[in-house]
Scaffold this motif. Structure first.
Motif, PDB file in Angstrom:
ATOM      1  N   ARG A  68      15.953 -11.636   6.097  1.00 24.30           N
ATOM      2  CA  ARG A  68      15.305 -10.839   5.056  1.00 24.30           C
ATOM      3  C   ARG A  68      14.262  -9.926   5.676  1.00 24.30           C
ATOM      4  N   VAL A  69      14.134  -8.732   5.105  1.00 19.45           N
ATOM      5  CA  VAL A  69      13.068  -7.831   5.530  1.00 19.45           C
ATOM      6  C   VAL A  69      11.759  -8.324   4.918  1.00 19.45           C
ATOM      7  N   ASP A  70      10.740  -8.447   5.741  1.00 17.91           N
ATOM      8  CA  ASP A  70       9.416  -8.897   5.291  1.00 17.91           C
ATOM      9  C   ASP A  70       8.629  -7.673   4.812  1.00 17.91           C
ATOM     10  N   THR A  71       8.772  -7.354   3.541  1.00 22.92           N
ATOM     11  CA  THR A  71       8.156  -6.154   2.972  1.00 22.92           C
ATOM     12  C   THR A  71       6.644  -6.185   3.102  1.00 22.92           C
ATOM     13  N   ALA A  72       6.034  -7.335   2.872  1.00 20.50           N
ATOM     14  CA  ALA A  72       4.572  -7.422   2.953  1.00 20.50           C
ATOM     15  C   ALA A  72       4.082  -7.108   4.363  1.00 20.50           C
ATOM     16  N   ALA A  73       4.840  -7.542   5.367  1.00 25.37           N
ATOM     17  CA  ALA A  73       4.439  -7.271   6.752  1.00 25.37           C
ATOM     18  C   ALA A  73       4.557  -5.786   7.085  1.00 25.37           C
ATOM     19  N   LEU A  74       5.502  -5.091   6.466  1.00 27.81           N
ATOM     20  CA  LEU A  74       5.656  -3.651   6.677  1.00 27.81           C
ATOM     21  C   LEU A  74       4.460  -2.859   6.154  1.00 27.81           C
ATOM     22  N   LYS A  75       3.832  -3.363   5.094  1.00 28.28           N
ATOM     23  CA  LYS A  75       2.711  -2.686   4.418  1.00 28.28           C
ATOM     24  C   LYS A  75       3.072  -1.251   4.006  1.00 28.28           C
ATOM     25  N   PRO A  76       4.166  -1.096   3.225  1.00 28.97           N
ATOM     26  CA  PRO A  76       4.520   0.252   2.788  1.00 28.97           C
ATOM     27  C   PRO A  76       3.468   0.839   1.855  1.00 28.97           C
ATOM     28  N   LEU A  77       3.311   2.151   1.941  1.00 27.13           N
ATOM     29  CA  LEU A  77       2.359   2.859   1.086  1.00 27.13           C
ATOM     30  C   LEU A  77       3.014   3.235  -0.235  1.00 27.13           C
ATOM     31  N   GLY A  78       2.214   3.217  -1.288  1.00 26.62           N
ATOM     32  CA  GLY A  78       2.632   3.723  -2.589  1.00 26.62           C
ATOM     33  C   GLY A  78       1.624   4.760  -3.051  1.00 26.62           C
ATOM     34  N   ARG A  79       2.113   5.770  -3.736  1.00 20.50           N
ATOM     35  CA  ARG A  79       1.219   6.813  -4.242  1.00 20.50           C
ATOM     36  C   ARG A  79       0.847   6.495  -5.675  1.00 20.50           C
ATOM     37  N   LEU A  80      -0.422   6.648  -5.974  1.00 17.89           N
ATOM     38  CA  LEU A  80      -0.933   6.484  -7.331  1.00 17.89           C
ATOM     39  C   LEU A  80      -1.266   7.874  -7.859  1.00 17.89           C
ATOM     40  N   GLY A  81      -2.185   7.961  -8.813  1.00 21.28           N
ATOM     41  CA  GLY A  81      -2.612   9.267  -9.286  1.00 21.28           C
ATOM     42  C   GLY A  81      -3.705   9.817  -8.397  1.00 21.28           C
ATOM     43  N   TYR A 130      -3.922   5.853  -3.148  1.00 20.81           N
ATOM     44  CA  TYR A 130      -2.743   5.190  -2.607  1.00 20.81           C
ATOM     45  C   TYR A 130      -2.909   3.681  -2.759  1.00 20.81           C
ATOM     46  N   ALA A 131      -1.823   2.961  -2.618  1.00 18.44           N
ATOM     47  CA  ALA A 131      -1.847   1.500  -2.618  1.00 18.44           C
ATOM     48  C   ALA A 131      -1.000   1.022  -1.448  1.00 18.44           C
ATOM     49  N   THR A 132      -1.250  -0.203  -1.018  1.00 24.29           N
ATOM     50  CA  THR A 132      -0.475  -0.808   0.057  1.00 24.29           C
ATOM     51  C   THR A 132       0.154  -2.090  -0.461  1.00 24.29           C
ATOM     52  N   VAL A 133       1.437  -2.274  -0.211  1.00 24.67           N
ATOM     53  CA  VAL A 133       2.106  -3.508  -0.612  1.00 24.67           C
ATOM     54  C   VAL A 133       1.785  -4.586   0.417  1.00 24.67           C
ATOM     55  N   GLU A 134       1.067  -5.600  -0.016  1.00 22.28           N
ATOM     56  CA  GLU A 134       0.756  -6.735   0.846  1.00 22.28           C
ATOM     57  C   GLU A 134       0.943  -8.063   0.122  1.00 22.28           C
ATOM     58  N   ASN A 135       0.732  -8.055  -1.190  1.00 22.01           N
ATOM     59  CA  ASN A 135       0.830  -9.271  -1.990  1.00 22.01           C
ATOM     60  C   ASN A 135       2.199  -9.294  -2.655  1.00 22.01           C
ATOM     61  N   VAL A 136       3.083 -10.164  -2.156  1.00 24.19           N
ATOM     62  CA  VAL A 136       4.454 -10.225  -2.645  1.00 24.19           C
ATOM     63  C   VAL A 136       4.694 -11.577  -3.295  1.00 24.19           C
ATOM     64  N   TRP A 137       5.363 -11.582  -4.459  1.00 26.31           N
ATOM     65  CA  TRP A 137       5.718 -12.834  -5.128  1.00 26.31           C
ATOM     66  C   TRP A 137       7.101 -12.700  -5.729  1.00 26.31           C
TER      67      TRP A 137
END
Length: 198
Positions: free
Chosen positions: A168-181, A185-192
């Motif tokens: 499985r790809v560890d998305t939280a470890a990648l810390k992808p960026l997300g754009r807000l308004g 920006y936000a960073t994906v780190e907390n995955v459930w």
């Protein structure tokens, strides 16, 4: 509150809709011009829309170099923008003439793709190689077109092995960026996980 999205009469200094439809993944699009010049630019109107086959799409406000290059060559790559690459991603968003190579501008390594001729970002932990499927005009009320939806079919996927655990790809470890308004920006780190009902 309520506002008419056609009249856009929200009364705020900045349109709030991008703060509502959030976080949006960032399509960090790399292309090459017909003359062979690398181009790299982030697009926050981006997402994946199917999985077999996989199609991605991004929206361009105006006919930018990315769109010009894609229509000329039929190809583009989507590079994962991560927290560690946030400054380089932002640097590549600068408005520069078509002859400027944003890989050099942002001090990134241009690495050849396998199935397409444009380069991908060597520092990015994941990249999607895409072939152009279609560009759709997004007209405003008077029929004028200055926004475009670019759709590509994914033909190759690169993933850094360091981010694969137990298949499985560890998305939280990648810390992808997300754009807000706004400029947020936000960073994906907390995955459930949550399973769908049977």
């Amino acid at each position: 509150m309520f506002y008419d999205a056609i009249r856009n009469d929200h009364g705020f200094a900045v349109d709030p809709i991008k703060a509502i439809v959030a976080p949006r993944p960032i399509g960090w699009i790399s292309t090459v011009s017909a003359a062979g010049v690398n181009n790299l630019a982030p697009y926050s109107f981006f997402n994946l829309f199917s999985d077999n086959p996989s199609y991605v799409a991004f929206g361009s406000g105006g006919r930018k170099d990315s769109l010009t290059n894609i229509e000329a060559t039929g190809e583009f790559a989507v590079n994962l923008a991560t927290f560690d690459l946030r400054e380089q991603m932002n640097a590549s968003s600068a408005t520069v003439p078509p002859h400027v190579d944003e890989f050099e501008l942002a001090r990134l390594t241009a690495v050849p793709c396998r199935f397409i001729k444009c380069n991908r970002v060597g520092e990015s932990p994941a990249a999607l190689e895409c072939r152009h499927y279609k560009t759709i005009d997004l007209p405003n009320d008077d029929g004028h077109v200055d926004d475009f939806l670019i759709i590509g079919r994914v033909v190759g996927v690169h993933i850094d092995d360091r981010y694969i655990n137990d298949g499985r790809v560890d998305t939280a470890a990648l810390k992808p960026l997300g754009r807000l308004g706004y400029a947020e920006y936000a960073t994906v780190e907390n995955v459930w996980r949550m399973r769908r009902p049977a």
